[in-house]
Design a protein around this motif. Structure first.
Motif, PDB file in Angstrom:
ATOM      1  N   GLU A 220      -4.152 -11.336   2.237  1.00 27.22           N
ATOM      2  CA  GLU A 220      -5.169 -10.914   1.751  1.00 27.22           C
ATOM      3  C   GLU A 220      -5.165  -8.942   1.798  1.00 27.22           C
ATOM      4  N   ILE A 221      -3.874  -8.163   1.128  1.00 24.69           N
ATOM      5  CA  ILE A 221      -3.596  -7.250   1.903  1.00 24.69           C
ATOM      6  C   ILE A 221      -3.803  -5.906   0.640  1.00 24.69           C
ATOM      7  N   PRO A 222      -4.453  -4.985   0.111  1.00 30.03           N
ATOM      8  CA  PRO A 222      -4.773  -4.463  -0.838  1.00 30.03           C
ATOM      9  C   PRO A 222      -3.483  -3.908  -1.399  1.00 30.03           C
ATOM     10  N   ARG A 223      -3.232  -3.458  -2.737  1.00 35.96           N
ATOM     11  CA  ARG A 223      -1.893  -2.991  -2.900  1.00 35.96           C
ATOM     12  C   ARG A 223      -2.194  -1.811  -4.247  1.00 35.96           C
ATOM     13  N   PRO A 224      -1.036  -1.237  -3.827  1.00 34.67           N
ATOM     14  CA  PRO A 224       0.272  -1.394  -4.060  1.00 34.67           C
ATOM     15  C   PRO A 224       0.712  -1.419  -1.908  1.00 34.67           C
ATOM     16  N   THR A 226       4.298  -1.959   0.967  1.00 40.46           N
ATOM     17  CA  THR A 226       5.640  -1.121   0.985  1.00 40.46           C
ATOM     18  C   THR A 226       6.151  -2.381   2.109  1.00 40.46           C
ATOM     19  N   LEU A 227       7.457  -1.850   1.780  1.00 41.48           N
ATOM     20  CA  LEU A 227       8.519  -2.546   2.753  1.00 41.48           C
ATOM     21  C   LEU A 227       8.222  -1.639   4.309  1.00 41.48           C
ATOM     22  N   GLY A 228       8.032  -1.053   4.085  1.00 37.89           N
ATOM     23  CA  GLY A 228       7.804   1.119   5.119  1.00 37.89           C
ATOM     24  C   GLY A 228       6.752   0.409   6.175  1.00 37.89           C
ATOM     25  N   LEU A 229       5.988   1.191   7.184  1.00 38.71           N
ATOM     26  CA  LEU A 229       5.507   1.691   7.188  1.00 38.71           C
ATOM     27  C   LEU A 229       3.682   2.654   6.698  1.00 38.71           C
ATOM     28  N   ASP A 230       2.585   1.533   6.481  1.00 38.30           N
ATOM     29  CA  ASP A 230       1.473   2.247   6.121  1.00 38.30           C
ATOM     30  C   ASP A 230       0.575   1.995   6.741  1.00 38.30           C
ATOM     31  N   THR A 231      -1.386   1.620   5.733  1.00 35.19           N
ATOM     32  CA  THR A 231      -1.933   1.576   6.455  1.00 35.19           C
ATOM     33  C   THR A 231      -1.993  -0.177   7.132  1.00 35.19           C
ATOM     34  N   HIS A 232      -1.782  -1.199   6.314  1.00 31.75           N
ATOM     35  CA  HIS A 232      -1.664  -1.783   6.135  1.00 31.75           C
ATOM     36  C   HIS A 232      -0.320  -2.935   7.515  1.00 31.75           C
ATOM     37  N   ALA A 233       0.359  -1.843   8.169  1.00 30.33           N
ATOM     38  CA  ALA A 233       1.724  -2.164   9.211  1.00 30.33           C
ATOM     39  C   ALA A 233       0.593  -3.289  10.009  1.00 30.33           C
ATOM     40  N   ASP A 235      -1.343  -5.717   9.523  1.00 33.36           N
ATOM     41  CA  ASP A 235      -1.239  -6.564   8.922  1.00 33.36           C
ATOM     42  C   ASP A 235      -0.355  -7.339   8.240  1.00 33.36           C
ATOM     43  N   VAL A 236       0.109  -6.217   7.868  1.00 29.29           N
ATOM     44  CA  VAL A 236       1.759  -7.339   7.814  1.00 29.29           C
ATOM     45  C   VAL A 236       2.355  -8.578   8.755  1.00 29.29           C
ATOM     46  N   ALA A 237       2.603  -6.930  10.110  1.00 28.95           N
ATOM     47  CA  ALA A 237       3.000  -7.614  11.679  1.00 28.95           C
ATOM     48  C   ALA A 237       2.468  -8.902  11.959  1.00 28.95           C
ATOM     49  N   ARG A 238       0.959  -9.352  11.711  1.00 30.20           N
ATOM     50  CA  ARG A 238       0.159 -10.413  12.125  1.00 30.20           C
ATOM     51  C   ARG A 238       0.593 -11.807  11.170  1.00 30.20           C
ATOM     52  N   LEU A 239       0.403 -11.437  10.156  1.00 29.96           N
ATOM     53  CA  LEU A 239       0.947 -12.246   8.891  1.00 29.96           C
ATOM     54  C   LEU A 239       2.097 -13.703   9.147  1.00 29.96           C
TER      55      LEU A 239
END
Length: 262
Positions: A220-224, A226-233, A235-239
């Motif tokens: 449940e992360i807004p699109r678009p 990226t595999l790089g660092l962004d504001t949802h980093a 959330d990506v790390a947690r998942l």
């Protein structure tokens, strides 16, 4: 859109039977992007081939758009790890290959082919040949070929794994954009946890030997993304941590291996 119901797959071999998948139940909704992850040998590619009609399940059934899958379908495209472009054909002729195989209005589809080449940033390359393109450009041509007949479903088996890191990131972003624009249902096999998170609406985790559905994780992360660092980093790390834990956990014990056709 895709229903996999109690699917078990057993392959015969000289040393006995190889139990690849066991009791898989999965529903992929229309316009959904689902990624399949798991250790090597868990049956990810086998499951994709069953959805494509390239294999017949030993037990259970697969349906696409409410119809039983018994053979490859013209409204389901498959994209593999290698682009497999025909070297003697131009870029646009490679994109048009499914139209020649399945039939259809060549003029209409040729216009569609040029639109897709423009969509993936290959304007001006229609008359080039595969040897004149980089690996990432060849994979973009393969992606256009998969989309030219406007399939309802795209099945993708590690299509970006052979690319360098930067090109892989670009292709992941490109695929998200195309899927959002064209609203195609996609099932995507990958070994990369980060790629699975960035691309998917849901990540399906398979456990190995035989492959079983361990867990489905909603992304449940807004699109678009990226595999790089962004504001949802974060959330990506947690998942990513959660998925790593699921993959590292031992297979659940069972007394019913359902070893059919032995």
């Amino acid at each position: 859109m895709i229903r996999v119901e109690n699917v078990t797959q057993v392959f015969a071999s000289r040393g006995g039977s190889v139990h690849a998948l066991d009791g898989i139940d999965l529903h992929v909704r229309e316009r959904e992007f689902v990624t399949l992850i798991g250790r090597s040998g868990c049956g990810k590619s086998t499951l994709l081939r069953l959805m494509a009609g390239l294999l017949t399940p030993t037990q259970g059934r697969v349906q696409v758009a409410g119809e039983l899958v018994t053979a490859p379908r013209p409204d389901v495209s498959v994209m593999f790890q290698r682009p497999a472009l025909l070297p003697w054909r131009s870029v646009v002729s490679n994109v048009m290959l499914p139209v020649e195989i399945c039939g259809g209005d060549k003029k209409q589809h040729r216009d569609r082919a040029h639109e897709l080449l423009e969509l993936v940033g290959l304007t001006g390359f229609a008359n080039k040949y595969p040897h004149e393109l980089s690996g990432g450009m060849q994979q973009r041509v393969s992606l256009c070929r998969s989309l030219v007949t406007r399939p309802k479903v795209m099945l993708m088996d590690e299509p970006f794994s052979a690319l360098d890191a930067l090109t892989r990131t670009e292709m992941s972003e490109e695929l998200q954009r195309i899927q959002m624009e064209l609203a195609t249902t996609i099932v995507f096999v990958t070994h990369s946890i980060e790629e699975a998170i960035v691309l998917a609406d849901r990540v399906v985790v398979l456990s190995p030997h035989p492959g079983r559905l361990r867990e489905t994780v909603e992304i449940e992360i807004p699109r678009p993304r990226t595999l790089g660092l962004d504001t949802h980093a974060a959330d990506v790390a947690r998942l990513s941590s959660r998925l790593h834990a699921l993959l590292a956990a031992p297979p659940r014990a069972t007394t019913d291996l359902r070893m059919v056709n032995q």
